[in-house]
Design a protein around this motif. Structure first.
Motif, PDB file in Angstrom:
ATOM      1  N   PRO A  31       0.826  -1.204   0.000  1.00 18.02           N
ATOM      2  CA  PRO A  31       0.000   0.000   0.000  1.00 18.02           C
ATOM      3  C   PRO A  31       0.861   1.255   0.000  1.00 18.02           C
ATOM      4  O   PRO A  31       1.806   1.376   0.776  1.00 18.02           O
ATOM      5  CB  PRO A  31      -0.813  -0.134   1.290  1.00 18.02           C
ATOM      6  N   ALA A  32       0.519   2.197  -0.869  1.00 19.86           N
ATOM      7  CA  ALA A  32       1.337   3.401  -1.011  1.00 19.86           C
ATOM      8  C   ALA A  32       1.435   4.184   0.288  1.00 19.86           C
ATOM      9  O   ALA A  32       2.482   4.762   0.603  1.00 19.86           O
ATOM     10  CB  ALA A  32       0.754   4.285  -2.113  1.00 19.86           C
ATOM     11  N   ALA A  33       0.356   4.207   1.069  1.00 17.01           N
ATOM     12  CA  ALA A  33       0.383   4.946   2.339  1.00 17.01           C
ATOM     13  C   ALA A  33       1.421   4.381   3.290  1.00 17.01           C
ATOM     14  O   ALA A  33       2.045   5.126   4.053  1.00 17.01           O
ATOM     15  CB  ALA A  33      -1.006   4.925   2.989  1.00 17.01           C
ATOM     16  N   LEU A  34       1.626   3.071   3.252  1.00 17.07           N
ATOM     17  CA  LEU A  34       2.626   2.457   4.129  1.00 17.07           C
ATOM     18  C   LEU A  34       4.036   2.800   3.678  1.00 17.07           C
ATOM     19  O   LEU A  34       4.906   3.102   4.495  1.00 17.07           O
ATOM     20  CB  LEU A  34       2.429   0.941   4.170  1.00 17.07           C
ATOM     21  N   VAL A  35       4.281   2.746   2.382  1.00 17.95           N
ATOM     22  CA  VAL A  35       5.600   3.106   1.864  1.00 17.95           C
ATOM     23  C   VAL A  35       5.921   4.548   2.230  1.00 17.95           C
ATOM     24  O   VAL A  35       7.051   4.883   2.616  1.00 17.95           O
ATOM     25  CB  VAL A  35       5.661   2.898   0.342  1.00 17.95           C
ATOM     26  N   ASP A  36       4.907   5.419   2.143  1.00 16.18           N
ATOM     27  CA  ASP A  36       5.104   6.836   2.467  1.00 16.18           C
ATOM     28  C   ASP A  36       5.424   7.051   3.940  1.00 16.18           C
ATOM     29  O   ASP A  36       5.985   8.090   4.306  1.00 16.18           O
ATOM     30  CB  ASP A  36       3.853   7.641   2.103  1.00 16.18           C
ATOM     31  N   GLN A  37       5.064   6.091   4.795  1.00 23.17           N
ATOM     32  CA  GLN A  37       5.295   6.242   6.233  1.00 23.17           C
ATOM     33  C   GLN A  37       6.632   5.670   6.690  1.00 23.17           C
ATOM     34  O   GLN A  37       6.927   5.639   7.882  1.00 23.17           O
ATOM     35  CB  GLN A  37       4.137   5.607   7.013  1.00 23.17           C
ATOM     36  N   LEU A  38       7.459   5.242   5.738  1.00 21.95           N
ATOM     37  CA  LEU A  38       8.806   4.777   6.054  1.00 21.95           C
ATOM     38  C   LEU A  38       9.792   5.938   6.050  1.00 21.95           C
ATOM     39  O   LEU A  38       9.644   6.904   5.291  1.00 21.95           O
ATOM     40  CB  LEU A  38       9.269   3.749   5.019  1.00 21.95           C
ATOM     41  N   VAL A  39      10.835   5.822   6.868  1.00 20.99           N
ATOM     42  CA  VAL A  39      11.958   6.748   6.749  1.00 20.99           C
ATOM     43  C   VAL A  39      12.638   6.466   5.408  1.00 20.99           C
ATOM     44  O   VAL A  39      12.424   5.421   4.796  1.00 20.99           O
ATOM     45  CB  VAL A  39      12.949   6.568   7.920  1.00 20.99           C
ATOM     46  N   PRO A  40      13.459   7.406   4.901  1.00 20.97           N
ATOM     47  CA  PRO A  40      14.062   7.223   3.577  1.00 20.97           C
ATOM     48  C   PRO A  40      14.793   5.898   3.386  1.00 20.97           C
ATOM     49  O   PRO A  40      14.787   5.340   2.288  1.00 20.97           O
ATOM     50  CB  PRO A  40      15.013   8.421   3.463  1.00 20.97           C
ATOM     51  N   ASP A  41      15.442   5.383   4.417  1.00 18.63           N
ATOM     52  CA  ASP A  41      16.140   4.101   4.294  1.00 18.63           C
ATOM     53  C   ASP A  41      15.396   2.991   5.037  1.00 18.63           C
ATOM     54  O   ASP A  41      15.988   2.000   5.452  1.00 18.63           O
ATOM     55  CB  ASP A  41      17.577   4.205   4.806  1.00 18.63           C
ATOM     56  N   GLY A  42      14.082   3.158   5.194  1.00 20.67           N
ATOM     57  CA  GLY A  42      13.281   2.180   5.916  1.00 20.67           C
ATOM     58  C   GLY A  42      13.029   0.914   5.112  1.00 20.67           C
ATOM     59  O   GLY A  42      13.396   0.804   3.950  1.00 20.67           O
ATOM     60  N   GLY A  69       8.261   5.490  -5.471  1.00 16.88           N
ATOM     61  CA  GLY A  69       7.420   4.395  -5.028  1.00 16.88           C
ATOM     62  C   GLY A  69       8.252   3.483  -4.149  1.00 16.88           C
ATOM     63  O   GLY A  69       8.704   3.883  -3.080  1.00 16.88           O
ATOM     64  N   TYR A  70       8.502   2.267  -4.639  1.00 14.69           N
ATOM     65  CA  TYR A  70       9.273   1.318  -3.842  1.00 14.69           C
ATOM     66  C   TYR A  70      10.135   0.454  -4.753  1.00 14.69           C
ATOM     67  O   TYR A  70       9.888   0.329  -5.951  1.00 14.69           O
ATOM     68  CB  TYR A  70       8.352   0.422  -3.011  1.00 14.69           C
ATOM     69  N   THR A  71      11.151  -0.141  -4.155  1.00 17.78           N
ATOM     70  CA  THR A  71      12.015  -1.093  -4.837  1.00 17.78           C
ATOM     71  C   THR A  71      12.096  -2.357  -3.997  1.00 17.78           C
ATOM     72  O   THR A  71      12.296  -2.283  -2.780  1.00 17.78           O
ATOM     73  CB  THR A  71      13.434  -0.529  -5.019  1.00 17.78           C
TER      74      THR A  71
END
Length: 246
Positions: free
Chosen positions: A154-165, A187-189
C-alpha cells in the motif's frame, strides 16, 4: 511442563527447521511467554484461529521477523495485530514503546491489548485501523511488517517509512512471495526476497470478521459477477489500486 523448557524446545526446533535463527530473535522467542497469547498448545509449531483471524505458527513469525531485520532503537509498525505475539517479540528486540500495531478488527485489537498487558508489554500501542492506511500520527517508521498479503505494498505504508526504511510483506495473490521493499522516491524497490508463503489477504473496511457487509461499487459487482458464484475469498485484492485508497 515448565513453559521455559517448552520455549527452549520450540526455538531449538525452529533453528533446525530454518537452518539458523538470528541470535537476538532466538533470545526474544525464548523470553516471550507465548502461552499468554495462545491458549491451546502454544509452543507447537502450528497455526491456529482466533476471532476470525489466523494465528501464525512460530516458524512463520520467525521468517517474517528475520526478513524485517530490525535494529536496536528502530520504530516498528505491525499491520495485523493478531493475538499480539509478534508485537511482543518486537518489544523484546527494540523496546515496547517503539512498537505499534494496528488491526481492522476491534475484537482483535482488544484481545491483543489484553494479551500484551498480561505478558508485561503494556507499552506497545495497539489501535483499530484499516491497515492499508497505516498509522500516520506516529510515522515515520524504520520498519513496517504486514502480516497479510497484497498485490503491491500500500502506497500509504511506503510513504510512512523513513528514507532508508524497510517494509516486509507477502506480495502477490494467489501466489505469494515474501519480500522486503524500500522507498525509492518514486514508489518502492524490492530489495530482497525470502521464498514463498501463504497468508490471508490484507482486508479493507467491511471485510473483517464481524463487520458489516461491504457496500460494493458497481465495478466490484460487475467484476464479481464475471468471476462467478465460486469466486475465491479475497477476490477484491486482485485489482485494488492502493494509490486510490490514500
Amino acid at each position: 511442563m515448565d513453559p521455559a523448557v517448552l520455549r527452549e524446545d520450540m526455538v531449538d526446533g525452529l533453528e533446525h527447521a530454518l537452518g539458523s535463527l538470528d541470535e537476538s530473535l532466538g533470545t526474544a522467542m525464548r523470553s516471550v511467554p507465548r502461552h499468554a497469547f495462545v491458549e491451546d498448545r502454544p509452543y507447537d509449531n502450528r497455526s491456529s484461529e482466533h476471532a476470525g483471524t489466523v494465528v501464525l505458527a512460530p516458524r512463520t513469525v520467525a521468517r517474517l521477523l528475520e526478513a524485517l531485520a530490525v535494529e536496536e532503537d528502530d520504530t516498528v509498525l505491525v499491520i495485523g495485530a493478531g493475538v499480539g505475539y509478534t508485537a511482543a517479540l518486537l518489544a523484546e528486540l527494540v523496546g515496547e514503546r517503539r512498537v505499534h500495531a494496528v488491526d481492522i478488527s476491534r475484537r482483535v485489537v482488544l484481545d491483543a491489548r489484553r494479551n500484551l498487558g498480561t505478558a508485561g508489554y503494556e507499552g506497545v500501542l495497539v489501535d483499530r485501523r484499516d491497515g492499508a492506511e497505516g498509522l500516520p500520527e506516529y510515522a515515520p517508521f524504520d520498519r513496517i511488517l504486514v502480516e497479510a498479503a497484497a498485490v503491491e505494498p500500500p502506497a500509504a505504508l511506503v510513504d510512512q517509512l523513513v528514507p532508508d526504511g524497510r517494509l516486509v510483506l507477502p506480495m502477490g495473490t494467489p501466489e505469494q512471495t515474501l519480500v522486503a521493499v524500500e522507498p525509492d522516491g518514486r514508489g518502492y524497490t524490492i530489495v530482497d526476497e525470502f521464498g514463498t508463503t501463504t497468508l490471508a489477504p490484507l482486508l479493507v473496511e467491511g471485510e473483517q470478521a464481524g463487520g458489516v457487509t461491504r457496500n460494493r461499487t458497481e465495478r466490484e459487482d460487475r467484476e464479481f459477477a464475471q468471476q462467478g458464484y465460486f469466486a475465491p475469498t479475497g477476490w477484491e485484492q486482485d485489482w485494488i489500486d492502493w494509490d486510490r485508497q490514500r
